[in-house]
Design a protein around this motif. Structure first.
Motif, PDB file in Angstrom:
ATOM      1  N   ALA A  27      11.242  -3.091  -8.475  1.00  0.00           N
ATOM      2  CA  ALA A  27      10.433  -3.118  -9.684  1.00  0.00           C
ATOM      3  C   ALA A  27       9.059  -3.643  -9.288  1.00  0.00           C
ATOM      4  O   ALA A  27       8.965  -4.635  -8.563  1.00  0.00           O
ATOM      5  N   ALA A  59       7.458   0.652  -1.977  1.00  0.00           N
ATOM      6  CA  ALA A  59       6.371  -0.260  -1.650  1.00  0.00           C
ATOM      7  C   ALA A  59       5.019   0.452  -1.771  1.00  0.00           C
ATOM      8  O   ALA A  59       4.885   1.618  -1.404  1.00  0.00           O
ATOM      9  N   PHE A  60       4.047  -0.249  -2.287  1.00  0.00           N
ATOM     10  CA  PHE A  60       2.677   0.232  -2.451  1.00  0.00           C
ATOM     11  C   PHE A  60       2.616   1.510  -3.289  1.00  0.00           C
ATOM     12  O   PHE A  60       1.655   2.263  -3.222  1.00  0.00           O
ATOM     13  N   MET A  70      -4.140   4.380   2.541  1.00  0.00           N
ATOM     14  CA  MET A  70      -4.579   3.061   2.976  1.00  0.00           C
ATOM     15  C   MET A  70      -4.993   3.102   4.447  1.00  0.00           C
ATOM     16  O   MET A  70      -4.197   3.518   5.279  1.00  0.00           O
ATOM     17  N   ILE A  80      -5.978   1.692   8.111  1.00  0.00           N
ATOM     18  CA  ILE A  80      -5.524   0.547   8.901  1.00  0.00           C
ATOM     19  C   ILE A  80      -6.652  -0.464   9.020  1.00  0.00           C
ATOM     20  O   ILE A  80      -7.776  -0.127   9.374  1.00  0.00           O
ATOM     21  N   ALA A 114      -1.634  -4.468   2.633  1.00  0.00           N
ATOM     22  CA  ALA A 114      -0.314  -3.891   2.931  1.00  0.00           C
ATOM     23  C   ALA A 114       0.237  -4.394   4.262  1.00  0.00           C
ATOM     24  O   ALA A 114       1.411  -4.725   4.375  1.00  0.00           O
ATOM     25  N   GLU A 115      -0.647  -4.480   5.274  1.00  0.00           N
ATOM     26  CA  GLU A 115      -0.191  -4.895   6.606  1.00  0.00           C
ATOM     27  C   GLU A 115       0.395  -6.303   6.582  1.00  0.00           C
ATOM     28  O   GLU A 115       1.392  -6.573   7.239  1.00  0.00           O
ATOM     29  N   GLN A 117       1.737  -7.757   4.006  1.00  0.00           N
ATOM     30  CA  GLN A 117       3.019  -7.697   3.301  1.00  0.00           C
ATOM     31  C   GLN A 117       4.127  -7.169   4.216  1.00  0.00           C
ATOM     32  O   GLN A 117       5.269  -7.616   4.145  1.00  0.00           O
ATOM     33  N   GLU A 118       3.768  -6.217   5.071  1.00  0.00           N
ATOM     34  CA  GLU A 118       4.764  -5.678   6.006  1.00  0.00           C
ATOM     35  C   GLU A 118       5.218  -6.750   6.997  1.00  0.00           C
ATOM     36  O   GLU A 118       6.402  -6.848   7.305  1.00  0.00           O
ATOM     37  N   SER A 128      12.879  -6.279   2.087  1.00  0.00           N
ATOM     38  CA  SER A 128      12.217  -4.974   2.119  1.00  0.00           C
ATOM     39  C   SER A 128      10.751  -5.124   1.715  1.00  0.00           C
ATOM     40  O   SER A 128      10.397  -6.034   0.954  1.00  0.00           O
ATOM     41  N   VAL A 129       9.917  -4.229   2.237  1.00  0.00           N
ATOM     42  CA  VAL A 129       8.495  -4.253   1.880  1.00  0.00           C
ATOM     43  C   VAL A 129       8.342  -3.992   0.383  1.00  0.00           C
ATOM     44  O   VAL A 129       7.458  -4.545  -0.267  1.00  0.00           O
ATOM     45  N   ALA A 130       9.246  -3.139  -0.147  1.00  0.00           N
ATOM     46  CA  ALA A 130       9.184  -2.828  -1.579  1.00  0.00           C
ATOM     47  C   ALA A 130       9.348  -4.112  -2.404  1.00  0.00           C
ATOM     48  O   ALA A 130       8.659  -4.312  -3.398  1.00  0.00           O
ATOM     49  N   HIS A 131      10.227  -4.977  -1.945  1.00  0.00           N
ATOM     50  CA  HIS A 131      10.467  -6.225  -2.661  1.00  0.00           C
ATOM     51  C   HIS A 131       9.229  -7.126  -2.618  1.00  0.00           C
ATOM     52  O   HIS A 131       8.821  -7.694  -3.636  1.00  0.00           O
ATOM     53  N   TYR A 152       6.158  -6.209  -2.186  1.00  0.00           N
ATOM     54  CA  TYR A 152       5.142  -5.573  -3.040  1.00  0.00           C
ATOM     55  C   TYR A 152       5.446  -5.831  -4.522  1.00  0.00           C
ATOM     56  O   TYR A 152       4.538  -6.062  -5.315  1.00  0.00           O
ATOM     57  N   GLY A 153       6.728  -5.803  -4.863  1.00  0.00           N
ATOM     58  CA  GLY A 153       7.147  -6.072  -6.236  1.00  0.00           C
ATOM     59  C   GLY A 153       6.699  -7.454  -6.683  1.00  0.00           C
ATOM     60  O   GLY A 153       6.173  -7.626  -7.789  1.00  0.00           O
ATOM     61  N   THR A 195       2.780  -7.674  -6.974  1.00  0.00           N
ATOM     62  CA  THR A 195       2.215  -7.027  -8.167  1.00  0.00           C
ATOM     63  C   THR A 195       2.661  -7.705  -9.453  1.00  0.00           C
ATOM     64  O   THR A 195       2.074  -7.480 -10.499  1.00  0.00           O
ATOM     65  N   PHE A 196       3.698  -8.522  -9.384  1.00  0.00           N
ATOM     66  CA  PHE A 196       4.171  -9.198 -10.601  1.00  0.00           C
ATOM     67  C   PHE A 196       3.255 -10.361 -10.974  1.00  0.00           C
ATOM     68  O   PHE A 196       2.915 -10.545 -12.130  1.00  0.00           O
TER      69      PHE A 196
END
Lengths: 590, 159
Positions: free
Chosen positions: A173, A185-186, B1, B3, B44-45, B47-48, B57-60, B62-63, B66-67
């Motif tokens: 989310a 992600a992103f 994005m 580099i 992004a880098e 966060q990775e 996970s990177v998605a987490h 990022y989540g 952004t929250f």
């Protein structure tokens, strides 16, 4: 065990401490509606964010309404599940959800299977009194899965599957409030994420926010083309689930009717992926024995355990997450991808037609197969070995729109020669089946003896991770089995740390194996359905006259006439593959 | 994005931060706080790297980024300008001051000038209401700022 006594809608019940009101209500025949809540019992799969508030109930003495899915039953509790206050609140919650949901039910791919639609019907919603902005987001199409986030209701089921069960971590989310969406992600496209296309997010999404890429129209087009010879292959798990789409009891085998329907749809040859599964056993089993005997002779270069490679979601998983282990899985292609070159390089030549004029379609319980057949290494001069892969659900749609009365169909037989299969190949569709099939052949080839009993019951079941030792005439073979990618991860981490002493491991990406695949009829969280499908496959196996892959007469003939021997030059060229390291950052473009 | 080459020393510092939190995934928010103070923002880098170090996970990551509105993926300018829009500053014309910054710098709130010199944000009360309206540039506080004075403040940092 401590018990608590409570009253729900005037009915007294006693339940174990820790039981939720939702579960307690079920004991007295009360079915409280839910939306975000999801579970697959006995498989440790549960989503209970308590966020949608559809399941609210009134608890005496409590000021606000309580979500039944997260509130624990307590001694002396008095619960009302359909008081006027509850009904009004529940309706308001649903109306608010619907006010931010596109009213596209007529054309939605989830129509008829949508839990939101069902709830609106159940609660008798006739209008949506709230009007305002609707959150919108771009549509994301990958090779296998479409994300239409406008239809997302933030139940978080997909996130739970992707992160907790599969440990893939493609979805999360992101953002907050009205702008919140579930995204990679992103907010990159799914194609750039570590998504394995296992499709478990699709199988649990209550709405049309996550669906498979529909290839049924492409199939209709090729069937209408007189220039093309259209061949279809059907995966083992499809026959154990397709009937559900026509109202049959889960676990009803519809092999004969399915074949009859495919012939009426106009396929020139109706073949069986099971045939290719027998072929997979010949190649994968030989590879296991080859590695094993070299290992036993003291060859230090041999890497064990050997891992199965039939599951495309699993292949995607280790390419992304464990690329350093990519020399351990068997190099044997999946049955779908073995069938392709056998059809186009062997059968097409037998028919005297050019491979470009043969179209191979597959029906799969799987969403990842759509991606697999598009992989570059599975093409010859740009022509894919398998042209289209459709799911069990898409096949049901094709049958329905072609005016075929499925229930009235007679049982018909697969065509020869690529339609002949054994019991071993049928059980490929359930967790433990591939390794059992491999054991049947590997045992006999290795020991030179006949098996008294072909059933390896110690390999069956639904436990997340299972191990068993099979006696190969004095040689103990240690076998591991995992279904669900999170369970696979545990085994892989053990291998990495050197804690693992298996000779062979079977891995299937989906809980339950292919019978629980992302392309199967929706089970809506009923794990009994999965068990019945698995039982159906074991039944079909038991009823087959031949139950060992190496005894399939058409497989024997194919080797004699065309392939030579397992792991031979021709096999290597057509039936084996290699894997890639896909772990590099995909989010940052050069 | 595109580099963005992260400086090796800063990257090393980030890894040290993760280590100081025992690479515990439960400490993600604390790690992000420190990371933002090292880099000024969370590209992004970064966060990775954090995802890898904490095994999430990177998605987490990022989540979470952004929250919380505190976290930003836009680099702050060399001289971050904050205009106070708290009650006292607001009634004494902070809105017009902010408008003037937007006009002169040609950026919106939350943005950074293309040369990376200035970024513009607004905040609520810095506790210097007696000086209202208040503007901060980096750590420096300017009191009783009028729209006419904005160009002089900007000029101070232009070279």
């Amino acid at each position: 065990m401590e018990l608590v006594k409570l009253t729900i809608d005037g009915k007294e019940t006693e339940v174990e401490k820790g039981t939720t009101i939702l579960q307690a209500a079920k004991t007295v025949g009360i079915d409280i509606p839910t939306l975000c809540f999801f579970e697959l019992k006995d498989m440790h799969i549960e989503n209970r964010p308590g966020s949608c508030r559809i399941c609210v109930v009134e608890v005496q003495g409590r000021r606000n309404l309580a979500p039944a899915c997260t509130t624990r039953a307590d001694n002396g509790m008095v619960v009302k599940t359909h008081s006027i206050r509850v009904l009004n609140a529940r309706r308001t919650v649903l109306e608010l959800i619907l006010s931010d949901h596109p009213a596209e039910c007529l054309t939605c791919p989830k129509a008829g299977n949508c839990e939101l639609q069902k709830l609106a019907e159940q609660l008798g919603v006739r209008e949506i009194p709230y009007q305002g902005a609707q959150s919108t987001y771009r549509k994301d199409t990958s090779p296998a899965i479409i994300r239409n986030v406008d239809k997302c209701i933030m139940c978080r089921r997909c996130e739970m599957m992707c992160n907790d069960v599969q440990t893939v971590g493609a979805l999360s989310a992101v953002n907050r409030g009205f702008m919140a969406v579930v995204a990679p992600a992103f907010e990159m496209n799914l194609e750039k994420s570590p998504c394995t296309y296992c499709g478990q997010c699709v199988s649990v999404c209550p709405t049309g926010a996550l669906t498979e890429v529909d290839h049924s129209r492409n199939v209709i087009n090729v069937l209408a083309d007189p220039e093309k010879t259209v061949v279809i292959q059907t995966a083992p798990a499809v026959r154990a689930a397709l009937g559900e789409e026509f109202g049959l009891e889960p676990g009803t085998l519809v092999t004969g009717k399915m074949v009859a329907a495919l012939k009426r749809l106009g396929f020139d040859y109706v073949f069986d992926t099971d045939f290719a599964a027998d072929l997979t056993i010949m190649e994968e089993g030989s590879e296991l024995l080859d590695r094993l005997t070299r290992y036993l002779k003291g060859d230090k270069s041999v890497r064990l355990p050997i891992l199965t490679s039939c599951c495309p979601g699993w292949v995607n998983f280790f390419e992304h997450q464990f690329p350093e282990l990519r020399d351990i899985p068997s190099t044997a292609k999946s049955p779908q991808q073995m069938f392709g070159p056998v059809a186009k390089e062997y059968f097409a030549k037998k028919l005297g037609i050019d491979r470009k004029n043969m179209i191979v379609v597959s029906v799969m319980p799987c969403v990842a197969k759509k991606y697999e057949c598009q992989r570059e290494e599975f093409k010859m001069n740009g022509d894919p070995d398998v042209n289209y892969s459709i799911t069990t659900r898409e096949l049901a749609h094709l049958i329905k729109q072609s005016n075929i009365d499925f229930m009235a169909l007679p049982d018909e037989e697969f065509d020869a020669p690529l339609g002949e299969s054994t019991g071993a190949s049928v059980i490929f569709g359930t967790t433990g089946g591939v390794i059992e099939a491999a054991c049947r052949t590997a045992y006999e080839v290795y020991t030179g003896k006949k098996l008294d009993k072909v059933d390896f019951n110690q390999l069956r079941g639904f436990e997340n991770i299972r191990h068993a030792t099979i006696d190969f005439d004095g040689l103990p073979i240690n076998i591991g089995i995992a279904h669900g990618l999170g369970n696979a991860r545990k085994l892989l981490e053990d291998i990495k740390e050197g804690r693992n002493h298996f000779h062979a491991i079977e891995i299937m990406a989906c809980p339950g194996g292919c019978i629980g695949g992302g392309g199967q009829p929706y089970h809506h969280g009923d794990s009994e359905i999965l068990k019945k499908r698995a039982a159906a496959l074991y039944r079909e196996d038991a009823n087959k006259p031949i139950r060992k892959s190496h005894e399939n007469p058409f497989i024997i003939e194919l080797y004699k006439e065309f392939l030579g021997k397992p792991l031979g030059e021709k096999s290597h060229q057509l039936l084996h593959t290699h894997y890639f390291d896909k772990s590099a950052s995909v989010f940052i473009e050069e | 994005m595109a580099i963005i080459k992260l400086s090796e020393t800063k990257l090393q510092e980030l890894k040290e931060v993760c280590k100081s939190f025992n690479n515990d995934k439960g400490e993600l928010i604390n790690v992000l706080h420190k990371a933002q103070s090292i880099f000024g923002y969370l590209p992004a880098e970064v966060q990775e790297v954090i995802a890898k170090e904490l095994n999430v996970s990177v998605a987490h990551v990022y989540g979470v980024v952004t929250f919380y509105s505190f976290f930003t993926m836009t680099p702050k300018g060399e001289h971050p300008i904050s205009v106070c829009l708290g009650t006292a500053c607001y009634v004494r014309g902070a809105e017009k001051v902010l408008e003037e910054f937007r006009r002169i710098l040609k950026i919106q709130v939350g943005q950074t000038t293309p040369d990376g010199k200035f970024s513009l944000s607004c905040l609520r009360c810095v506790g210097a209401c007696g000086l209202a309206p208040v503007v901060m540039v980096g750590e420096k506080v300017y009191g009783r700022v009028s729209p006419d004075g904005v160009k002089d403040i900007v000029a101070e940092y232009r070279n």
